[in-house]
Design an enzyme around this catalytic site. Sequence first.
Site, short mmCIF file in Angstrom:
data_model
loop_
_atom_site.label_atom_id
_atom_site.label_comp_id
_atom_site.label_asym_id
_atom_site.label_seq_id
_atom_site.Cartn_x
_atom_site.Cartn_y
_atom_site.Cartn_z
N HIS A 1 17.93 0.81 84.15
CA HIS A 1 17.89 0.77 82.68
C HIS A 1 17.02 -0.39 82.20
O HIS A 1 16.80 -1.37 82.91
CB HIS A 1 19.29 0.64 82.09
CG HIS A 1 19.99 -0.63 82.48
ND1 HIS A 1 19.70 -1.84 81.88
CD2 HIS A 1 20.93 -0.86 83.40
CE1 HIS A 1 20.46 -2.77 82.41
NE2 HIS A 1 21.21 -2.21 83.35
N GLU B 1 27.23 0.87 87.26
CA GLU B 1 26.93 -0.42 87.86
C GLU B 1 28.12 -0.91 88.68
O GLU B 1 29.27 -0.53 88.41
CB GLU B 1 26.57 -1.45 86.79
CG GLU B 1 26.21 -2.83 87.32
CD GLU B 1 25.01 -2.87 88.28
OE1 GLU B 1 25.06 -2.19 89.34
OE2 GLU B 1 24.05 -3.59 87.99
#
Length: 191
Positions: free
Chosen positions: A12, A87
């Site tokens: 990202h 994550e």
Amino acid sequence: MPHYPELYILRHGETEWNAQGRMQGALNSPLTQKGREQAMRQGEILSGIDLTGFDIITSPQGRAFETAAIALARQVDHLHTDTRLREIGVGTWAGKLRRDLAEGRDVVEGPDGALELYEHAPEGEGFAALELRCAEFLESLTRPSVLVTHGITSRMFRVLATGNKGENLVNIGGGQGVVFHLKKTVQKRLD
């Protein structure tokens, strides 16, 4: 030697917490203007690649999903989410400044922060659990795929896909605004 389908892996774009040096883990922070520009750059990189037949899979966490939407909006009709692309969990350190956590510890700062912190976060996921999650996901792939994920998770996917299981996560490289191409255990960074 593992053999996975061809992969394009994106991290990202920069978030407000990335810019502040905060641990994010399961928490979310919005993309900065720079982060949106990085996602647009990833879209430019991918625009010259025929993604016909590729599965497009993103972490459901907001920063990754927004990056996927920006980077892939002109090429794909659907984004699929999978929680295994989230994550690494950082437990009670989520939201804390990395510099405060690193104080008094022997750590090495890198583009994704001091990786040692992710391993030692109280109530965090740790690298062994992350490796199992990522390996299970990679084994489930049946088609070439574009993965939009996060800094540490991206590193683990790429270590596994290159067959360098013993390789330190630091040495696989990282970065935002780039795309990593993996085919037949060879990684290539596309800028």
